[in-house]
Design a protein around this motif. Structure first.
Motif, short mmCIF file in Angstrom:
data_model
loop_
_atom_site.label_atom_id
_atom_site.label_comp_id
_atom_site.label_asym_id
_atom_site.label_seq_id
_atom_site.Cartn_x
_atom_site.Cartn_y
_atom_site.Cartn_z
N THR A 227 0.89 -1.31 0.05
CA THR A 227 0.14 0.10 0.28
C THR A 227 0.81 1.28 -0.10
N ASN A 228 2.02 1.03 -0.29
CA ASN A 228 3.26 2.02 -0.28
C ASN A 228 3.07 2.94 0.84
N GLY A 229 3.20 2.39 2.09
CA GLY A 229 3.40 3.15 3.29
C GLY A 229 4.54 3.70 3.47
N ASP A 230 4.73 4.41 4.64
CA ASP A 230 5.92 5.08 4.70
C ASP A 230 7.03 4.51 5.32
N ALA A 231 6.76 3.74 6.54
CA ALA A 231 8.07 3.08 7.15
C ALA A 231 7.62 2.07 8.04
N ILE A 232 8.33 1.12 8.52
CA ILE A 232 8.23 0.00 9.28
C ILE A 232 9.35 0.23 10.31
N ILE A 233 8.70 -0.15 11.64
CA ILE A 233 9.42 0.02 12.77
C ILE A 233 9.66 -1.14 13.42
N LEU A 234 11.14 -1.65 13.58
CA LEU A 234 11.50 -2.81 13.91
C LEU A 234 12.53 -2.87 15.18
N ASN A 235 12.20 -4.02 16.10
CA ASN A 235 12.88 -4.29 17.33
C ASN A 235 14.27 -4.68 16.72
N ALA A 236 15.38 -3.92 17.08
CA ALA A 236 16.76 -4.34 16.96
C ALA A 236 17.15 -5.51 17.39
N GLU A 237 16.40 -5.91 18.70
CA GLU A 237 17.05 -6.75 19.47
C GLU A 237 16.32 -8.31 19.38
N ASP A 238 15.43 -8.21 18.33
CA ASP A 238 14.61 -9.60 18.06
C ASP A 238 15.05 -9.99 16.55
N GLU A 239 15.44 -11.45 16.57
CA GLU A 239 15.83 -11.71 15.48
C GLU A 239 14.86 -11.87 14.16
N ALA A 240 13.61 -11.92 14.82
CA ALA A 240 12.43 -11.98 13.95
C ALA A 240 12.20 -10.90 13.07
N SER A 241 13.12 -9.71 13.50
CA SER A 241 12.70 -8.62 12.75
C SER A 241 13.22 -8.58 11.34
N THR A 242 14.25 -9.49 11.06
CA THR A 242 14.71 -9.78 9.87
C THR A 242 13.76 -10.23 8.88
N ALA A 302 6.48 2.93 20.21
CA ALA A 302 5.44 4.01 19.96
C ALA A 302 6.29 5.27 19.40
N ILE A 303 7.31 5.60 19.94
CA ILE A 303 8.02 6.78 19.51
C ILE A 303 8.33 6.65 18.01
N GLY A 304 8.89 5.29 17.66
CA GLY A 304 9.11 5.12 16.40
C GLY A 304 7.75 5.59 15.44
N LEU A 305 6.50 4.83 15.71
CA LEU A 305 5.47 5.22 14.96
C LEU A 305 5.23 6.53 14.78
N VAL A 306 5.14 7.22 15.69
CA VAL A 306 4.54 8.76 15.99
C VAL A 306 5.87 9.50 15.15
N SER A 307 6.87 9.12 15.19
CA SER A 307 8.06 10.06 14.38
C SER A 307 7.65 9.93 12.89
N THR A 308 6.88 8.99 12.41
CA THR A 308 6.63 8.83 11.02
C THR A 308 5.69 10.07 10.69
N SER A 309 5.10 10.66 11.41
CA SER A 309 4.11 11.77 11.38
C SER A 309 4.87 12.84 11.13
N GLU A 310 4.03 14.05 11.12
CA GLU A 310 5.01 15.50 10.74
C GLU A 310 5.18 15.98 12.13
N LEU A 311 4.86 15.32 13.40
CA LEU A 311 5.17 15.94 14.63
C LEU A 311 6.54 15.93 14.74
N MET A 312 7.17 17.10 15.51
CA MET A 312 8.49 17.16 15.70
C MET A 312 9.00 16.03 17.06
N LEU A 313 10.05 15.50 16.65
CA LEU A 313 10.65 14.60 17.98
C LEU A 313 10.42 15.16 19.12
N ARG A 314 11.30 16.17 19.27
CA ARG A 314 11.22 17.10 20.83
C ARG A 314 9.87 17.12 21.45
N SER A 315 8.91 17.59 20.74
CA SER A 315 7.69 17.70 21.37
C SER A 315 7.00 16.29 21.47
#
Length: 486
Positions: A227-242, A302-315
């Protein structure tokens, strides 16, 4: 929508031009059909919707979608898979609601509901009109609705999304189970982004292997790709992320971790009362209200998901101090009479994370351990082993026995419990909770796992109201003032 147009959307052409009734709504339950509704015949676990097509017509259904021809007096559109067709039809009927706002999917074995709720609250605290569809229900603006499954069936889901879009919601978080992916419940949904929490032992009564289970989860990321989405957010500590990443090869990846020695785009380091959030070159330490070091991973996702919106990271990060856990997740009972927690932990991994958080040298830990009937029995012994490792004493019982013998469920748990761990067994969960209240009043730290927010007990084919918080509070009131049992 006219039936002829609906048929064309599905790649079928209706030759009878005169037979082109209006479709005024969509239903998959014949009991809910109203005049003008389209009825979709879905094959369920216990019933087959095809058997109720005539009943739907008698109630005024204007057209029927089925997997084989039916002799009816209304147009009958035949498709290969009605479950997946339901999502395509519902998306079109409700004017493609997932195209009118950003949809964020969350999947994984443990932490889905917490991650989805934290994502929802980060948007809400930022002032965004946001919605959520999860295990604990659907919410948007001032609306709160119950949902029968973690992810509702496709028609209900698209209807909910349409209501949200019409109400001005711009962002919606959807908790997506592996069952939902296999059953086509999110068919037709356009995902802006999706997050993966972890993969641990669960649902092997439904999936034949862990590999099949992982691939069921990965289909969410395939949908982000398609569906041509923007991003996927993955757990770097879980092998299944591959595996998850392999299903969305061209999507932007945002990796997260909870340890400084694991490189990631987002790092959330747990420091008891605070967390240190590191995103690229920015590092901020903020206080948190909730328990559990493992929740650092849920927050990072959760921060990773919200970061794909136009909201500023600091906010986004500035709103972390206002976050709380959803109901039934390390939830402390609202009483000063005892220290009792309720948690949804129902897998070995989830149980270990819960109990490791509550274990303390200065307080005896009592665990009310249970497993559900007619569900994955292969994890019961491991849950017994985990509980035995952390608990000072165990109250072993059952929940949602359905058609299974309670003794069989308890025996499965006992198989993993160390013989040196003091334990009692109760085939009736109510009796187990009463005993737990007594332990809490005696000054022990108690945690009741298995059901969390769920207020229904499933016995046979019955669904019985069962609010564990209320039961425990009532029992504490009865016991208060009495001499605690030794």
């Amino acid at each position: 929508m006219r039936t002829k147009r609906l048929s064309a959307i599905l790649g079928n052409e209706m030759d009878d031009i005169e037979c082109d009734p209006w479709v005024t709504g969509i239903e998959t339950d014949s009991r809910k059909v109203s005049p003008g509704n389209l009825f979709i015949c879905i094959r369920g676990y216990t019933v087959d919707g095809h058997e109720f097509a005539e009943d739907a017509v008698s109630k005024g259904a204007s057209a029927i979608i089925s997997e084989y021809p039916l002799e009816l007096d209304v147009p009958n559109i035949v498709v290969a898979d009605t479950k997946r067709t339901a999502g395509i039809v519902a998306s079109s009927f409700y004017d493609h609601p997932s195209h009118r706002m950003r949809i964020y999917g969350v999947t994984g074995t443990n932490g889905k509901t917490t991650t989805a709720t934290l994502t929802y609250d980060l948007f809400r605290l930022s002032g965004r009109p946001v919605g959520i569809v999860s295990t604990i229900g659907a919410r948007y603006k001032d609306q709160t609705l119950e949902t029968p499954n973690t992810t509702p069936e496709a028609v209900v889901l698209h209807r909910l999304l349409a209501e949200m879009a019409d109400a001005g919601v711009t962002d919606c978080v959807v908790e997506v189970s592996s069952h939902a992916m296999m059953e086509g419940r999110v068919e037709g949904v356009h995902f802006h982004a999706a997050a993966f929490t972890n993969l641990t032992h669960d649902h092997l009564d439904y999936h034949r292997s862990m590999d099949e289970y992982a691939r069921a989860k990965a289909r969410l990321f395939e949908q982000v790709e398609q569906t041509n989405g923007d991003a996927i957010i993955l757990n770097a500590e879980d092998e299944a992320s591959t595996i998850m990443a392999s299903f969305a090869p061209t999507r932007r990846r945002v990796m997260y971790s909870t340890h400084t020695n694991v490189p990631a785009d987002i790092q959330v380091i747990w420091l008891d009362d605070t967390v240190r959030v590191k995103v690229n070159a920015m590092t901020i330490e903020v206080p948190v209200q909730f328990m559990g070091a493992f929740n650092a991973a849920n927050l990072a996702a959760a921060i990773g998901l919200v970061s794909t919106s136009e909201l500023m990271l600091r906010s986004i990060i500035a709103n972390v101090p206002g976050l709380t856990l959803p109901k039934g997740r390390l939830e402390r009972l609202d009483t000063e009479d005892a220290e009792i927690y309720i948690d949804y932990a129902h897998t070995p991994d989830g149980l270990e994370k819960c109990l490791s958080t509550l274990q303390a040298d200065d307080c005896e830990l009592v665990v009310v351990l249970s497993a559900a009937g007619d569900r994955d029995s292969t994890k019961r012994a491991e849950m017994g082993r985990v509980a035995s490792r952390y608990a000072d004493r165990l109250i072993v019982t059952v929940h949602d026995v359905r058609s299974e013998n309670p003794t069989q469920i308890i025996d499965g748990l006992l198989e993993g419990i160390d013989a040196d761990t003091p334990h009692v067994t109760f085939e009736n969960r109510l009796d187990a909770l009463k005993h737990a209240a007594l332990q809490g009043l005696d000054g022990k730290r108690v945690v009741v796992v298995g059901k969390g927010h769920d207020h229904i007990e499933r016995v046979g084919k019955q669904s019985i109201p069962f609010n564990e918080s209320d039961i425990l509070l009532d029992e504490l009131k009865k016991l208060k003032g009495q001499e605690p049992a030794v």
